[in-house]
Design a protein around this motif. Structure first.
Motif, PDB file in Angstrom:
ATOM      1  N   THR A  49       4.152  30.697 -47.170  1.00 14.07           N
ATOM      2  CA  THR A  49       5.172  30.457 -48.176  1.00 14.07           C
ATOM      3  C   THR A  49       6.502  30.982 -47.659  1.00 14.07           C
ATOM      4  O   THR A  49       6.548  31.829 -46.765  1.00 14.07           O
ATOM      5  N   ASP A  50       7.587  30.446 -48.232  1.00 21.08           N
ATOM      6  CA  ASP A  50       8.914  30.893 -47.818  1.00 21.08           C
ATOM      7  C   ASP A  50       9.900  30.621 -48.939  1.00 21.08           C
ATOM      8  O   ASP A  50       9.659  29.780 -49.815  1.00 21.08           O
ATOM      9  N   THR A  51      11.013  31.326 -48.926  1.00 23.68           N
ATOM     10  CA  THR A  51      12.166  31.013 -49.759  1.00 23.68           C
ATOM     11  C   THR A  51      13.256  30.609 -48.794  1.00 23.68           C
ATOM     12  O   THR A  51      13.614  31.367 -47.883  1.00 23.68           O
ATOM     13  N   GLU A  52      13.769  29.396 -48.978  1.00 24.16           N
ATOM     14  CA  GLU A  52      14.617  28.764 -47.974  1.00 24.16           C
ATOM     15  C   GLU A  52      16.092  29.123 -48.083  1.00 24.16           C
ATOM     16  O   GLU A  52      16.567  29.571 -49.128  1.00 24.16           O
ATOM     17  N   GLY A  87      17.232  28.913 -51.805  1.00 27.42           N
ATOM     18  CA  GLY A  87      16.450  29.290 -52.965  1.00 27.42           C
ATOM     19  C   GLY A  87      15.206  28.453 -53.187  1.00 27.42           C
ATOM     20  O   GLY A  87      14.360  28.816 -53.999  1.00 27.42           O
ATOM     21  N   ASP A  88      15.086  27.297 -52.483  1.00 27.17           N
ATOM     22  CA  ASP A  88      13.863  26.507 -52.604  1.00 27.17           C
ATOM     23  C   ASP A  88      12.676  27.390 -52.234  1.00 27.17           C
ATOM     24  O   ASP A  88      12.688  28.059 -51.199  1.00 27.17           O
ATOM     25  N   ARG A  89      11.652  27.392 -53.077  1.00 33.56           N
ATOM     26  CA  ARG A  89      10.410  28.105 -52.763  1.00 33.56           C
ATOM     27  C   ARG A  89       9.461  27.055 -52.206  1.00 33.56           C
ATOM     28  O   ARG A  89       9.202  26.046 -52.858  1.00 33.56           O
TER      29      ARG A  89
END
Length: 106
Positions: A49-52, A87-89
């Motif tokens: 997972t990441d927060t872009e 902010g895209d998860r």
């Protein structure tokens, strides 16, 4: 770019959902104010997972499925371009070691 030497970029254990993915990368250019970054990034198979950040990238090699929380599911492979927003998860399911060239705007 396909054979550039990359440096380890350890993942936070909390980002790993499945497998034992390994991330490497290399910054090729950074603006004097640090607000623009261009480089190469690679991840081996697994799920993370990441927060872009605000990012435009082109896949150099490999394949992945990128699920944007509350949004699109992107199937990416060689030659595909993609834009992610700050902010895209996301959840990345990497099927084949993925290498991308990226431009990030902070």
């Amino acid at each position: 770019m396909a054979d550039a030497d990359l440096e380890p970029e350890p993942l936070d254990a909390s980002q790993i959902v499945a497998g034992e993915p390994v991330v490497t990368g290399k910054v090729l250019w950074e603006s004097p104010d640090g607000q623009q970054i261009r480089g190469i990034w690679q991840i081996t198979p697994g799920v993370v997972t990441d927060t872009e950040a605000n990012e435009l990238f082109v896949v150099v090699s490999g394949r992945a499925t990128i699920e944007v929380e509350g949004g699109s599911v992107l199937e990416v492979g060689p030659g595909d371009a993609c834009v992610l927003r700050e902010g895209d998860r996301t959840q990345w399911t990497v099927h084949e070691t993925l290498r991308k060239a990226y431009h990030i705007s902070l």
